[in-house]
Motif scaffolding. Structure first.
Motif, short mmCIF file in Angstrom:
data_model
loop_
_atom_site.label_atom_id
_atom_site.label_comp_id
_atom_site.label_asym_id
_atom_site.label_seq_id
_atom_site.Cartn_x
_atom_site.Cartn_y
_atom_site.Cartn_z
N LEU A 1 0.85 -1.18 0.00
CA LEU A 1 0.00 0.00 0.00
C LEU A 1 0.89 1.23 0.00
CD1 LEU A 1 -3.03 0.73 0.07
CD2 LEU A 1 -2.77 1.08 2.53
N LEU A 2 0.84 2.00 -1.08
CA LEU A 2 1.73 3.16 -1.24
C LEU A 2 0.90 4.42 -1.41
CD1 LEU A 2 4.70 4.18 -1.79
CD2 LEU A 2 4.13 3.99 -4.19
N GLU A 3 1.28 5.48 -0.69
CA GLU A 3 0.59 6.77 -0.80
C GLU A 3 1.58 7.84 -1.23
OE1 GLU A 3 -1.95 7.85 2.48
OE2 GLU A 3 -2.06 5.77 3.16
N PHE A 4 1.18 8.67 -2.16
CA PHE A 4 1.97 9.85 -2.54
C PHE A 4 1.00 10.91 -3.02
CE2 PHE A 4 1.71 7.06 -6.20
CZ PHE A 4 1.45 7.89 -7.29
N GLY A 5 1.17 12.14 -2.53
CA GLY A 5 0.21 13.19 -2.83
C GLY A 5 -1.17 12.75 -2.37
N ASP A 6 -2.16 12.85 -3.25
CA ASP A 6 -3.51 12.38 -2.91
C ASP A 6 -3.82 11.04 -3.58
OD1 ASP A 6 -3.78 13.17 -5.54
OD2 ASP A 6 -5.07 14.88 -5.12
N ILE A 7 -2.75 10.30 -3.93
CA ILE A 7 -2.88 9.01 -4.61
C ILE A 7 -2.60 7.87 -3.63
CG2 ILE A 7 -2.08 7.57 -6.52
CD1 ILE A 7 -3.41 10.20 -7.40
N VAL A 8 -3.41 6.81 -3.72
CA VAL A 8 -3.16 5.57 -2.99
C VAL A 8 -3.10 4.44 -4.01
CG1 VAL A 8 -4.01 3.95 -1.25
CG2 VAL A 8 -4.36 6.41 -0.92
N VAL A 9 -2.02 3.66 -3.94
CA VAL A 9 -1.85 2.51 -4.82
C VAL A 9 -1.79 1.26 -3.96
CG1 VAL A 9 -0.40 1.41 -6.58
CG2 VAL A 9 -0.54 3.92 -6.47
N ASP A 10 -2.68 0.32 -4.23
CA ASP A 10 -2.67 -0.97 -3.55
C ASP A 10 -2.11 -2.00 -4.52
OD1 ASP A 10 -3.24 -3.45 -2.37
OD2 ASP A 10 -4.99 -2.64 -1.33
N LEU A 11 -0.81 -2.32 -4.34
CA LEU A 11 -0.16 -3.24 -5.27
C LEU A 11 -0.72 -4.65 -5.15
CD1 LEU A 11 3.53 -2.00 -4.87
CD2 LEU A 11 2.01 -1.60 -6.81
N ALA A 12 -1.20 -5.02 -3.96
CA ALA A 12 -1.74 -6.36 -3.77
C ALA A 12 -3.07 -6.53 -4.52
CB ALA A 12 -1.92 -6.66 -2.29
N LYS A 13 -3.92 -5.50 -4.45
CA LYS A 13 -5.24 -5.58 -5.08
C LYS A 13 -5.25 -5.00 -6.50
CE LYS A 13 -7.80 -5.28 -0.72
NZ LYS A 13 -8.81 -4.52 0.07
N ARG A 14 -4.11 -4.41 -6.91
CA ARG A 14 -4.00 -3.81 -8.23
C ARG A 14 -5.06 -2.72 -8.42
NH1 ARG A 14 -0.96 -6.81 -11.88
NH2 ARG A 14 -2.15 -5.97 -13.63
N GLN A 15 -5.20 -1.86 -7.40
CA GLN A 15 -6.18 -0.78 -7.45
C GLN A 15 -5.49 0.55 -7.14
OE1 GLN A 15 -9.08 -2.21 -4.56
NE2 GLN A 15 -10.38 -3.00 -6.19
N VAL A 16 -6.05 1.62 -7.73
CA VAL A 16 -5.50 2.96 -7.55
C VAL A 16 -6.65 3.91 -7.23
CG1 VAL A 16 -4.17 4.82 -8.61
CG2 VAL A 16 -3.70 2.45 -9.25
N TRP A 17 -6.43 4.79 -6.24
CA TRP A 17 -7.42 5.79 -5.89
C TRP A 17 -6.77 7.18 -5.92
CZ3 TRP A 17 -6.77 1.29 -3.13
CH2 TRP A 17 -7.86 0.40 -3.11
N ARG A 18 -7.58 8.17 -6.27
CA ARG A 18 -7.15 9.57 -6.19
C ARG A 18 -8.25 10.35 -5.48
NH1 ARG A 18 -5.14 13.57 -11.12
NH2 ARG A 18 -4.56 15.32 -9.76
N LYS A 19 -7.89 10.96 -4.36
CA LYS A 19 -8.85 11.69 -3.52
C LYS A 19 -10.05 10.81 -3.19
CE LYS A 19 -7.50 16.19 -5.40
NZ LYS A 19 -7.94 17.43 -6.12
N GLY A 20 -9.77 9.54 -2.94
CA GLY A 20 -10.82 8.61 -2.55
C GLY A 20 -11.62 8.02 -3.69
#
Length: 232
Positions: free
Chosen positions: A133-152
């Motif tokens: 689970l990696l966060e940078f700026g307002d981005i969250v990347v879940d490498l395990a689930k292969r999902q990406v969020w921006r501002k939720g």
């Protein structure tokens, strides 16, 4: 402050530069060893636990590329190149051989120390890899689930966009050459197709950067490749 001080090896034939680099790194709390020749550097690197190597390419008894290839036979520790060679092909050859970053002489002490700190932060991560689970700026990347969020909100990435993102965020602070990225994402037959890479890095910037024209996270290393960084 960490109880364990970072162990750094400088392999550089110019005594004045070795002294300059030693003082800069000791100011950051590093324990520094020195070698003026390729063979001596390999002996020191093989004899003890070295956390990072600062390496010149032009050594009196061989090329720094040979050091990198030998060192990679037993260690995945970060290697920072300091070299007067400014041609892009030299940078690419060093990075493709296994170096992690490249600083051209002459260089400033501030940039040297910042590059070393960035490489050491990578070294401190288990396995040298990014967290699932990696966060940078307002981005969250879940490498395990292969999902990406921006501002939720979920961000849709194509399979190639996601593969490129995952590779870059898994190597924070590291220069990834165009050839390496193309070979890993598209395959070895595409290593000369740099326009593909420009297009897809552009897609990531459009989707994940606040200002795609002034990227903070997906940075271009002109003529060499790209670098991902989490901070400003």
């Amino acid at each position: 402050m960490s109880e364990t001080r970072s162990q750094v090896l400088i392999v550089e034939d110019e005594a004045q530069i070795r002294h300059f680099v030693r003082l800069a790194l000791e100011a950051d709390g590093c324990v520094v060893q020195e070698a003026g020749r390729l063979a001596d550097g390999l002996l020191i690197a093989g004899a003890g636990a070295i956390d990072l190597v600062v390496l010149d390419l032009g050594l009196p008894d061989g090329d720094g590329i040979d050091f990198i290839r030998a060192y990679r036979g037993w260690s995945d520790g970060p290697v920072l190149i300091l070299s007067a060679r400014t041609e892009e092909r030299h940078k690419i050859d060093a990075l493709d051989a296994g170096a992690d970053d490249y600083l051209t002489k002459p260089f400033g002490v501030g940039e040297l120390r910042a590059r070393v700190r960035a490489l050491m932060r990578r070294r401190q991560r288990p396995g040298g890899e990014a967290s699932p689970l990696l966060e940078f700026g307002d981005i969250v990347v879940d490498l395990a689930k292969r999902q990406v969020w921006r501002k939720g909100e979920a961000v849709h990435l194509t399979p190639i966009e996601y593969r490129l993102l995952a590779m870059m965020v898994s190597h924070p602070g590291q220069v990834l050459t165009q050839r390496r990225l193309l070979a890993e994402i598209w395959g070895a037959s595409y290593i000369e197709s740099s326009h593909y890479l420009r297009v897809y890095v552009g897609h990531l910037r459009q989707k994940l950067e606040d200002d795609p024209a002034q990227p903070r996270h997906f940075l271009t290393e002109t003529g060499v490749g790209y670098r991902f960084q989490t901070g400003t």
